[in-house]
Design a protein around this motif. Structure first.
Motif, PDB file in Angstrom:
ATOM      1  N   GLN A  93       0.814  -1.231   0.000  1.00  0.00           N
ATOM      2  CA  GLN A  93       0.000   0.000   0.000  1.00  0.00           C
ATOM      3  C   GLN A  93       0.840   1.271   0.000  1.00  0.00           C
ATOM      4  O   GLN A  93       0.422   2.297  -0.527  1.00  0.00           O
ATOM      5  N   ASP A  94       2.055   1.207   0.578  1.00  0.00           N
ATOM      6  CA  ASP A  94       2.894   2.408   0.611  1.00  0.00           C
ATOM      7  C   ASP A  94       3.963   2.432  -0.480  1.00  0.00           C
ATOM      8  O   ASP A  94       4.758   3.367  -0.556  1.00  0.00           O
ATOM      9  N   ALA A  95       3.986   1.404  -1.324  1.00  0.00           N
ATOM     10  CA  ALA A  95       4.859   1.442  -2.509  1.00  0.00           C
ATOM     11  C   ALA A  95       4.260   2.475  -3.464  1.00  0.00           C
ATOM     12  O   ALA A  95       3.107   2.896  -3.299  1.00  0.00           O
ATOM     13  N   VAL A  96       5.039   2.873  -4.464  1.00  0.00           N
ATOM     14  CA  VAL A  96       4.597   3.987  -5.308  1.00  0.00           C
ATOM     15  C   VAL A  96       4.592   3.591  -6.787  1.00  0.00           C
ATOM     16  O   VAL A  96       5.501   2.912  -7.267  1.00  0.00           O
ATOM     17  N   THR A  97       3.564   3.995  -7.506  1.00  0.00           N
ATOM     18  CA  THR A  97       3.481   3.728  -8.937  1.00  0.00           C
ATOM     19  C   THR A  97       2.748   4.874  -9.627  1.00  0.00           C
ATOM     20  O   THR A  97       2.177   5.741  -8.966  1.00  0.00           O
ATOM     21  N   CYS A  98       2.756   4.872 -10.951  1.00  0.00           N
ATOM     22  CA  CYS A  98       2.105   5.954 -11.692  1.00  0.00           C
ATOM     23  C   CYS A  98       1.016   5.414 -12.606  1.00  0.00           C
ATOM     24  O   CYS A  98       0.433   6.147 -13.382  1.00  0.00           O
ATOM     25  N   LYS A  99       0.763   4.083 -12.545  1.00  0.00           N
ATOM     26  CA  LYS A  99      -0.197   3.499 -13.483  1.00  0.00           C
ATOM     27  C   LYS A  99      -1.072   2.448 -12.826  1.00  0.00           C
ATOM     28  O   LYS A  99      -0.632   1.722 -11.950  1.00  0.00           O
ATOM     29  N   VAL A 100      -2.316   2.352 -13.313  1.00  0.00           N
ATOM     30  CA  VAL A 100      -3.243   1.340 -12.818  1.00  0.00           C
ATOM     31  C   VAL A 100      -3.022   0.016 -13.553  1.00  0.00           C
ATOM     32  O   VAL A 100      -2.917  -1.041 -12.948  1.00  0.00           O
ATOM     33  N   ASN A 101      -2.957   0.087 -14.884  1.00  0.00           N
ATOM     34  CA  ASN A 101      -2.754  -1.121 -15.676  1.00  0.00           C
ATOM     35  C   ASN A 101      -1.299  -1.191 -16.132  1.00  0.00           C
ATOM     36  O   ASN A 101      -0.861  -0.388 -16.951  1.00  0.00           O
ATOM     37  N   TRP A 102      -0.563  -2.169 -15.600  1.00  0.00           N
ATOM     38  CA  TRP A 102       0.868  -2.274 -15.911  1.00  0.00           C
ATOM     39  C   TRP A 102       1.138  -3.015 -17.216  1.00  0.00           C
ATOM     40  O   TRP A 102       2.286  -3.155 -17.613  1.00  0.00           O
ATOM     41  N   HIS A 103       0.120  -3.491 -17.880  1.00  0.00           N
ATOM     42  CA  HIS A 103       0.352  -4.182 -19.154  1.00  0.00           C
ATOM     43  C   HIS A 103       0.630  -3.212 -20.298  1.00  0.00           C
ATOM     44  O   HIS A 103       1.307  -3.548 -21.238  1.00  0.00           O
ATOM     45  N   LYS A 104       0.024  -2.013 -20.226  1.00  0.00           N
ATOM     46  CA  LYS A 104       0.198  -1.127 -21.382  1.00  0.00           C
ATOM     47  C   LYS A 104       0.309   0.338 -21.008  1.00  0.00           C
ATOM     48  O   LYS A 104      -0.010   0.719 -19.883  1.00  0.00           O
ATOM     49  N   GLY A 105       0.760   1.128 -21.979  1.00  0.00           N
ATOM     50  CA  GLY A 105       0.779   2.571 -21.791  1.00  0.00           C
ATOM     51  C   GLY A 105       2.063   3.152 -21.206  1.00  0.00           C
ATOM     52  O   GLY A 105       2.125   4.333 -20.920  1.00  0.00           O
ATOM     53  N   GLY A 123      14.087   1.534 -23.402  1.00  0.00           N
ATOM     54  CA  GLY A 123      14.271   0.078 -23.390  1.00  0.00           C
ATOM     55  C   GLY A 123      13.723  -0.557 -22.126  1.00  0.00           C
ATOM     56  O   GLY A 123      13.594  -1.774 -22.031  1.00  0.00           O
ATOM     57  N   THR A 124      13.409   0.270 -21.135  1.00  0.00           N
ATOM     58  CA  THR A 124      12.736  -0.245 -19.944  1.00  0.00           C
ATOM     59  C   THR A 124      11.559   0.683 -19.651  1.00  0.00           C
ATOM     60  O   THR A 124      11.540   1.823 -20.110  1.00  0.00           O
ATOM     61  N   ASN A 125      10.547   0.184 -18.947  1.00  0.00           N
ATOM     62  CA  ASN A 125       9.336   0.993 -18.761  1.00  0.00           C
ATOM     63  C   ASN A 125       9.564   2.202 -17.857  1.00  0.00           C
ATOM     64  O   ASN A 125      10.128   2.098 -16.777  1.00  0.00           O
ATOM     65  N   GLN A 126       9.109   3.345 -18.336  1.00  0.00           N
ATOM     66  CA  GLN A 126       9.111   4.552 -17.516  1.00  0.00           C
ATOM     67  C   GLN A 126       7.695   5.116 -17.518  1.00  0.00           C
ATOM     68  O   GLN A 126       6.904   4.819 -18.419  1.00  0.00           O
ATOM     69  N   CYS A 127       7.398   5.937 -16.514  1.00  0.00           N
ATOM     70  CA  CYS A 127       6.054   6.517 -16.428  1.00  0.00           C
ATOM     71  C   CYS A 127       5.781   7.369 -17.657  1.00  0.00           C
ATOM     72  O   CYS A 127       6.652   8.120 -18.100  1.00  0.00           O
ATOM     73  N   PRO A 128       4.575   7.266 -18.205  1.00  0.00           N
ATOM     74  CA  PRO A 128       4.240   8.130 -19.346  1.00  0.00           C
ATOM     75  C   PRO A 128       4.200   9.586 -18.899  1.00  0.00           C
ATOM     76  O   PRO A 128       3.989   9.871 -17.723  1.00  0.00           O
ATOM     77  N   GLN A 129       4.420  10.476 -19.849  1.00  0.00           N
ATOM     78  CA  GLN A 129       4.460  11.903 -19.522  1.00  0.00           C
ATOM     79  C   GLN A 129       3.172  12.337 -18.834  1.00  0.00           C
ATOM     80  O   GLN A 129       2.076  11.950 -19.244  1.00  0.00           O
ATOM     81  N   GLY A 130       3.335  13.106 -17.762  1.00  0.00           N
ATOM     82  CA  GLY A 130       2.163  13.625 -17.065  1.00  0.00           C
ATOM     83  C   GLY A 130       1.571  12.671 -16.035  1.00  0.00           C
ATOM     84  O   GLY A 130       0.650  13.037 -15.311  1.00  0.00           O
ATOM     85  N   ALA A 131       2.076  11.419 -15.971  1.00  0.00           N
ATOM     86  CA  ALA A 131       1.536  10.475 -14.987  1.00  0.00           C
ATOM     87  C   ALA A 131       2.193  10.739 -13.633  1.00  0.00           C
ATOM     88  O   ALA A 131       3.411  10.806 -13.539  1.00  0.00           O
ATOM     89  N   MET A 132       1.382  10.885 -12.615  1.00  0.00           N
ATOM     90  CA  MET A 132       1.920  11.186 -11.290  1.00  0.00           C
ATOM     91  C   MET A 132       2.243   9.915 -10.514  1.00  0.00           C
ATOM     92  O   MET A 132       1.488   8.955 -10.553  1.00  0.00           O
ATOM     93  N   CYS A 133       3.355   9.936  -9.792  1.00  0.00           N
ATOM     94  CA  CYS A 133       3.675   8.825  -8.902  1.00  0.00           C
ATOM     95  C   CYS A 133       2.880   9.005  -7.604  1.00  0.00           C
ATOM     96  O   CYS A 133       2.953  10.054  -6.971  1.00  0.00           O
ATOM     97  N   GLN A 134       2.126   7.967  -7.250  1.00  0.00           N
ATOM     98  CA  GLN A 134       1.348   8.021  -6.009  1.00  0.00           C
ATOM     99  C   GLN A 134       1.438   6.678  -5.304  1.00  0.00           C
ATOM    100  O   GLN A 134       1.740   5.670  -5.926  1.00  0.00           O
ATOM    101  N   LYS A 135       1.114   6.682  -4.024  1.00  0.00           N
ATOM    102  CA  LYS A 135       1.115   5.426  -3.278  1.00  0.00           C
ATOM    103  C   LYS A 135       0.068   4.465  -3.839  1.00  0.00           C
ATOM    104  O   LYS A 135      -0.997   4.893  -4.299  1.00  0.00           O
ATOM    105  N   PHE A 136       0.399   3.170  -3.763  1.00  0.00           N
ATOM    106  CA  PHE A 136      -0.530   2.145  -4.239  1.00  0.00           C
ATOM    107  C   PHE A 136      -1.929   2.337  -3.662  1.00  0.00           C
ATOM    108  O   PHE A 136      -2.917   2.117  -4.345  1.00  0.00           O
TER     109      PHE A 136
END
Length: 209
Positions: free
Chosen positions: A126-138, A144-157
């Motif tokens: 719950q306290d880990a951080v991500t910027c996306k709901v669906n990790w399969h796409k976008g 060459g490795t996944n980075q947050c898309p532009q404008g996506a905010m990093c927030q706690k799970f």
């Protein structure tokens, strides 16, 4: 007709999906690594795959868990376990579906996860951080490795996935389904089980097949 139905049911048991790193058929793998060890008696993954499942940004998918800063170990172990289940389990047949992607022909959908497994995953992440709901796409893959898309905010799970069900069902676009079934009920797939005991997921696959 009964025989035909039985045959179809059986064809869903003890199989490997047609995906990027899976073996053609399940079998013993004496050298499985770390958390994947649970499947050593009968696995769809090779020892190499099991080792890579534990690396950050492994060559399996070049996927970076730490895309919003370091993911805590207590959270990361659930993602490693999720990878081990996906790569190694020969008991996901009833939920194998066609996939429309270049890197795999098949995927899993709606695998009924035991409530405890999903709740614990959410609890530890719950306290880990991500910027996306669906990790399969976008993702942005330009490096060459996944980075947050532009404008996506990093927030706690806990803000991205407000409930355990949201986490389990959304993160891999419907691969898992949150259930109220408990471990040992024979009605839900366990991501975690005691390697000294028999694999409880064999019976679950039989039930749903």
């Amino acid at each position: 007709a009964a025989t035909a139905a039985a045959a179809t049911g059986d064809s869903l048991l003890n199989i490997c999906m047609d995906a990027k790193h899976h073996k053609k058929e399940p079998g013993p793998e004496g050298e499985l690594y770390g958390q994947c060890l649970l499947w050593k008696d009968n696995a769809c993954c090779t020892a190499n795959t099991s080792e890579e499942a534990h690396q950050d940004q492994s060559y399996l998918y070049n996927f970076n868990w730490d895309h919003c800063g370091a993911m805590p170990d207590k959270c990361k172990r659930h993602f490693i376990q999720d990878t081990c289940l996906y790569e190694c389990s020969p008991n996901l047949g009833p939920w194998i579906d066609q996939a429309d992607s270049s890197w795999r022909k098949e995927r899993i959908r709606d695998v009924p996860l035991c409530q405890e497994d999903c709740d614990q995953w959410w609890e530890d992440c719950q306290d880990a951080v991500t910027c996306k709901v669906n990790w399969h796409k976008g993702w942005n893959w330009t490096t060459g490795t996944n980075q947050c898309p532009q404008g996506a905010m990093c927030q706690k799970f806990k803000f991205v996935f407000p409930t355990p069900a949201a986490l389990c069902e959304q993160i891999w676009s419907g691969s898992y389904r949150y259930t109220s079934h408990h471990r040992g009920s024979g009605r839900c797939i366990q991501m975690w089980f005691d390697p000294a005991q028999k694999n409880p997921n064999v019976a679950v696959a039989q039930y749903y097949a």
